[in-house]
Design an enzyme around this catalytic site. Structure first.
Site, PDB file in Angstrom:
ATOM      1  N   LYS A   9       1.159  -1.329   0.238  1.00  0.00           N
ATOM      2  CA  LYS A   9       0.278  -0.092  -0.289  1.00  0.00           C
ATOM      3  C   LYS A   9       0.720   0.734   0.068  1.00  0.00           C
ATOM      4  CE  LYS A   9      -4.386  -2.201   2.376  1.00  0.00           C
ATOM      5  NZ  LYS A   9      -5.163  -1.801   3.035  1.00  0.00           N
TER       6      LYS A   9
ATOM      7  N   TYR B 156     -12.457  -1.853  -3.228  1.00  0.00           N
ATOM      8  CA  TYR B 156     -12.755  -2.125  -2.332  1.00  0.00           C
ATOM      9  C   TYR B 156     -14.150  -1.720  -2.271  1.00  0.00           C
ATOM     10  CZ  TYR B 156      -8.638  -2.344   0.055  1.00  0.00           C
ATOM     11  OH  TYR B 156      -7.568  -2.576   1.108  1.00  0.00           O
TER      12      TYR B 156
ATOM     13  N   PHE C 165     -15.409   4.433   6.783  1.00  0.00           N
ATOM     14  CA  PHE C 165     -14.246   4.816   6.723  1.00  0.00           C
ATOM     15  C   PHE C 165     -13.836   5.025   5.144  1.00  0.00           C
ATOM     16  CE2 PHE C 165     -14.370   0.221   7.605  1.00  0.00           C
ATOM     17  CZ  PHE C 165     -13.467  -0.485   6.335  1.00  0.00           C
TER      18      PHE C 165
ATOM     19  N   THR D  64      -5.756  -6.940  10.666  1.00  0.00           N
ATOM     20  CA  THR D  64      -6.149  -5.604  10.190  1.00  0.00           C
ATOM     21  C   THR D  64      -5.428  -4.455  10.623  1.00  0.00           C
ATOM     22  OG1 THR D  64      -8.062  -6.360   8.842  1.00  0.00           O
ATOM     23  CG2 THR D  64      -7.383  -4.754   9.418  1.00  0.00           C
TER      24      THR D  64
ATOM     25  N   ASN E 217      -2.406  -0.270   6.918  1.00  0.00           N
ATOM     26  CA  ASN E 217      -1.939  -0.643   7.421  1.00  0.00           C
ATOM     27  C   ASN E 217      -1.211  -1.967   6.332  1.00  0.00           C
ATOM     28  OD1 ASN E 217      -3.805  -2.040   5.771  1.00  0.00           O
ATOM     29  ND2 ASN E 217      -5.066  -3.331   7.043  1.00  0.00           N
TER      30      ASN E 217
ATOM     31  N   HIS F  20      -2.315  -5.382   1.272  1.00  0.00           N
ATOM     32  CA  HIS F  20      -3.714  -6.252   1.214  1.00  0.00           C
ATOM     33  C   HIS F  20      -3.016  -7.509   0.705  1.00  0.00           C
ATOM     34  CE1 HIS F  20      -7.613  -7.471  -0.677  1.00  0.00           C
ATOM     35  NE2 HIS F  20      -6.302  -7.868  -1.297  1.00  0.00           N
TER      36      HIS F  20
ATOM     37  N   GLU G 108      -9.286  -9.892  -8.693  1.00  0.00           N
ATOM     38  CA  GLU G 108      -8.333  -9.733  -7.454  1.00  0.00           C
ATOM     39  C   GLU G 108      -7.320  -9.724  -8.623  1.00  0.00           C
ATOM     40  OE1 GLU G 108      -9.626  -8.715  -2.939  1.00  0.00           O
ATOM     41  OE2 GLU G 108      -8.063 -10.023  -3.949  1.00  0.00           O
TER      42      GLU G 108
HETATM   43  P1  GTP Z   1      -6.814  -5.783   3.174  1.00  0.00           P
HETATM   44  O1  GTP Z   1      -6.130  -7.332   3.193  1.00  0.00           O
HETATM   45  O2  GTP Z   1      -6.413  -4.343   2.656  1.00  0.00           O
HETATM   46  O3  GTP Z   1      -8.751  -5.795   2.808  1.00  0.00           O
HETATM   47  O4  GTP Z   1      -7.124  -5.883   4.708  1.00  0.00           O
HETATM   48  P2  GTP Z   1      -8.835  -6.684   5.967  1.00  0.00           P
HETATM   49  O5  GTP Z   1      -9.005  -8.030   4.783  1.00  0.00           O
HETATM   50  O6  GTP Z   1      -7.908  -7.322   6.754  1.00  0.00           O
HETATM   51  O7  GTP Z   1      -9.539  -5.788   5.991  1.00  0.00           O
HETATM   52  P3  GTP Z   1     -11.205  -5.714   5.389  1.00  0.00           P
HETATM   53  O8  GTP Z   1     -11.037  -6.237   3.904  1.00  0.00           O
HETATM   54  O9  GTP Z   1     -11.920  -5.329   6.836  1.00  0.00           O
HETATM   55  O10 GTP Z   1     -10.569  -4.124   5.080  1.00  0.00           O
HETATM   56  C1  GTP Z   1      -9.318  -3.299   4.280  1.00  0.00           C
HETATM   57  C2  GTP Z   1      -9.505  -2.447   4.289  1.00  0.00           C
HETATM   58  O11 GTP Z   1     -10.252  -2.178   4.983  1.00  0.00           O
HETATM   59  C3  GTP Z   1      -8.233  -2.527   5.706  1.00  0.00           C
HETATM   60  O12 GTP Z   1      -7.303  -3.162   5.141  1.00  0.00           O
HETATM   61  C4  GTP Z   1      -7.921  -1.339   5.939  1.00  0.00           C
HETATM   62  O13 GTP Z   1      -6.935  -0.462   5.296  1.00  0.00           O
HETATM   63  C5  GTP Z   1      -8.972  -0.281   5.433  1.00  0.00           C
HETATM   64  N1  GTP Z   1      -9.905  -0.214   6.698  1.00  0.00           N
HETATM   65  C6  GTP Z   1     -10.888  -0.911   8.042  1.00  0.00           C
HETATM   66  N2  GTP Z   1     -11.573  -0.787   8.151  1.00  0.00           N
HETATM   67  C7  GTP Z   1     -10.748   0.307   8.690  1.00  0.00           C
HETATM   68  C8  GTP Z   1     -11.493   1.405   9.365  1.00  0.00           C
HETATM   69  O14 GTP Z   1     -12.171   1.649  10.586  1.00  0.00           O
HETATM   70  N3  GTP Z   1     -10.471   3.173   9.452  1.00  0.00           N
HETATM   71  C9  GTP Z   1      -9.944   3.007   8.058  1.00  0.00           C
HETATM   72  N4  GTP Z   1      -9.217   4.145   7.752  1.00  0.00           N
HETATM   73  N5  GTP Z   1      -9.656   2.004   7.513  1.00  0.00           N
HETATM   74  C10 GTP Z   1     -10.180   0.790   7.516  1.00  0.00           C
HETATM   75 MG    MG Z   2      -9.733  -7.193   2.688  1.00  0.00          MG
END
Ligand code: GTP
Ligand code: MG
Length: 138
Positions: free
Chosen positions: A9, A49, A57, A91, A112, A115, A126
């Protein structure tokens, strides 16, 4: 053998951490079989996304994903989808286990660092959003 989709990222490219993150990926036994550095357009980030469109968010997430270049990659290995998610860590980096990418490098839940696909169906979609078949070389 399974394939998963990976993004380094903007917080990773901005801090010059792509090599350090990929060192952890390769040390874990995952093989990088496709890779390119790109700047995501707003439309690409929103499509990618899309599942989070209604979340509070979402706007911030799209801003963060388009703020700097990313590196998109395909990883290959035994059980690659679940294995890579273990290597990434939780996450929210505050909950990530020691030694994981997010524990080592992530700044916060939005920034973070990486992905990874969460299921075989999403991995296929994807990968196809960013790579054609002849760009993946195992
Ligand atoms: P990805 O691999 O990026 O998909 O992460 P994940 O599968 O561990 O988490 P998820 O799919 O639930 O969320 C996708 C992305 O949204 C996360 O990686 C974060 O970068 C972002 N995200 C999730 N929760 C929050 C939040 O509360 N605030 C913000 N700013 N970003 C968030
Ligand atoms: Mg995810």
């Amino acid at each position: 053998i399974e394939r998963t989709f990976s993004i380094l990222k903007p917080d990773a490219t901005r801090r010059n951490l792509t090599g350090a993150v990929n060192a952890l990926i390769e040390k874990a036994g995952l093989r990088i079989v496709a890779q390119k550095r790109i700047r995501l357009s707003r439309e690409q980030a929103e499509t990618f996304y899309g599942v989070h469109k209604e979340r509070p968010f979402f706007g911030e997430l799209v801003e963060q994903m388009t703020a700097a270049p990313v590196v998109v990659q395909v990883l290959e290995g035994e059980n690659a989808i679940a294995h890579y998610r273990e290597v990434m860590g939780a996450t929210n980096p505050a909950n990530a286990a020691p030694g994981t990418i997010r524990k080592e490098f992530a700044l916060n839940v939005g920034e973070n660092t990486v992905h990874g696909s969460d299921a075989p169906e999403t991995a296929v979609v994807e990968i196809a959003q960013f790579f054609s078949g002849n760009e993946i070389v195992g």
